[in-house]
Motif scaffolding. Structure first.
Motif, PDB file in Angstrom:
ATOM      1  N   GLY A 126       0.798  -1.196   0.000  1.00  0.00           N
ATOM      2  CA  GLY A 126       0.000   0.000   0.000  1.00  0.00           C
ATOM      3  C   GLY A 126       0.841   1.260   0.000  1.00  0.00           C
ATOM      4  O   GLY A 126       2.062   1.219   0.193  1.00  0.00           O
ATOM      5  N   LEU A 127       0.175   2.374  -0.218  1.00  0.00           N
ATOM      6  CA  LEU A 127       0.871   3.653  -0.292  1.00  0.00           C
ATOM      7  C   LEU A 127       1.559   3.996   1.029  1.00  0.00           C
ATOM      8  O   LEU A 127       2.712   4.425   1.039  1.00  0.00           O
ATOM      9  N   LEU A 128       0.879   3.783   2.145  1.00  0.00           N
ATOM     10  CA  LEU A 128       1.494   4.068   3.440  1.00  0.00           C
ATOM     11  C   LEU A 128       2.723   3.193   3.653  1.00  0.00           C
ATOM     12  O   LEU A 128       3.766   3.677   4.100  1.00  0.00           O
ATOM     13  N   ALA A 129       2.630   1.932   3.312  1.00  0.00           N
ATOM     14  CA  ALA A 129       3.784   1.031   3.451  1.00  0.00           C
ATOM     15  C   ALA A 129       4.935   1.485   2.561  1.00  0.00           C
ATOM     16  O   ALA A 129       6.099   1.379   2.944  1.00  0.00           O
ATOM     17  N   ASN A 164      -5.830  11.733   0.607  1.00  0.00           N
ATOM     18  CA  ASN A 164      -6.650  10.886   1.470  1.00  0.00           C
ATOM     19  C   ASN A 164      -5.830  10.275   2.600  1.00  0.00           C
ATOM     20  O   ASN A 164      -6.301  10.181   3.736  1.00  0.00           O
ATOM     21  N   LEU A 165      -4.613   9.874   2.303  1.00  0.00           N
ATOM     22  CA  LEU A 165      -3.738   9.313   3.327  1.00  0.00           C
ATOM     23  C   LEU A 165      -3.423  10.358   4.393  1.00  0.00           C
ATOM     24  O   LEU A 165      -3.446  10.061   5.593  1.00  0.00           O
ATOM     25  N   ARG A 175      -5.274  12.866   5.291  1.00  0.00           N
ATOM     26  CA  ARG A 175      -6.489  13.081   6.087  1.00  0.00           C
ATOM     27  C   ARG A 175      -6.625  11.978   7.141  1.00  0.00           C
ATOM     28  O   ARG A 175      -6.935  12.244   8.292  1.00  0.00           O
ATOM     29  N   LYS A 176      -6.347  10.738   6.759  1.00  0.00           N
ATOM     30  CA  LYS A 176      -6.448   9.625   7.702  1.00  0.00           C
ATOM     31  C   LYS A 176      -5.358   9.682   8.763  1.00  0.00           C
ATOM     32  O   LYS A 176      -5.614   9.419   9.940  1.00  0.00           O
ATOM     33  N   LEU A 177      -4.138  10.006   8.370  1.00  0.00           N
ATOM     34  CA  LEU A 177      -3.043  10.092   9.338  1.00  0.00           C
ATOM     35  C   LEU A 177      -3.239  11.249  10.301  1.00  0.00           C
ATOM     36  O   LEU A 177      -2.934  11.125  11.488  1.00  0.00           O
ATOM     37  N   ASP A 178      -3.745  12.369   9.800  1.00  0.00           N
ATOM     38  CA  ASP A 178      -3.957  13.535  10.655  1.00  0.00           C
ATOM     39  C   ASP A 178      -4.985  13.221  11.734  1.00  0.00           C
ATOM     40  O   ASP A 178      -4.836  13.647  12.869  1.00  0.00           O
ATOM     41  N   ASP A 193       2.564  11.012  12.227  1.00  0.00           N
ATOM     42  CA  ASP A 193       3.345  11.878  11.343  1.00  0.00           C
ATOM     43  C   ASP A 193       2.720  11.842   9.959  1.00  0.00           C
ATOM     44  O   ASP A 193       2.253  10.804   9.505  1.00  0.00           O
ATOM     45  N   GLY A 194       2.756  12.964   9.285  1.00  0.00           N
ATOM     46  CA  GLY A 194       2.131  13.055   7.982  1.00  0.00           C
ATOM     47  C   GLY A 194       3.093  12.839   6.835  1.00  0.00           C
ATOM     48  O   GLY A 194       4.291  12.682   7.015  1.00  0.00           O
ATOM     49  N   VAL A 195       2.521  12.831   5.670  1.00  0.00           N
ATOM     50  CA  VAL A 195       3.295  12.712   4.446  1.00  0.00           C
ATOM     51  C   VAL A 195       3.595  14.128   3.964  1.00  0.00           C
ATOM     52  O   VAL A 195       2.686  14.930   3.783  1.00  0.00           O
TER      53      VAL A 195
END
Length: 73
Positions: A2-5, A42-43, A45-48, A53-55
């Motif tokens: 996935g993108l986060l990974a 979208n990632l 928004r979910k991390l926040d 920590d954000g992207v």
């Protein structure tokens, strides 16, 4: 993967859109690379919402997972 990974695999390393798309899709993607921007939004928004920590955007290069320094009292 996935993108986060993909961004978390090497925190602090800047990955271009092209690299992220290829890593997530697992092959060379013939589509529009800018679609990764939508998924990053979208990632973020979910991390926040979770307080993680954000992207971060690195202008003209790509994205990286932000590294926050521990605060000492």
């Amino acid at each position: 993967m996935g993108l986060l990974a993909a961004v978390a695999a090497a925190p602090g390393r800047v990955d271009s859109r092209y690299e992220l798309v290829n890593r997530v899709r697992g092959y060379e993607y013939a589509g529009y690379e800018r679609t990764i921007d939508f998924h990053i939004k979208n990632l973020r928004r979910k991390l926040d919402a979770s307080g993680a920590d954000g992207v971060e955007t690195v202008l003209g290069v790509g994205y990286r997972l932000g590294l926050r320094q521990d605060e000492t009292p």
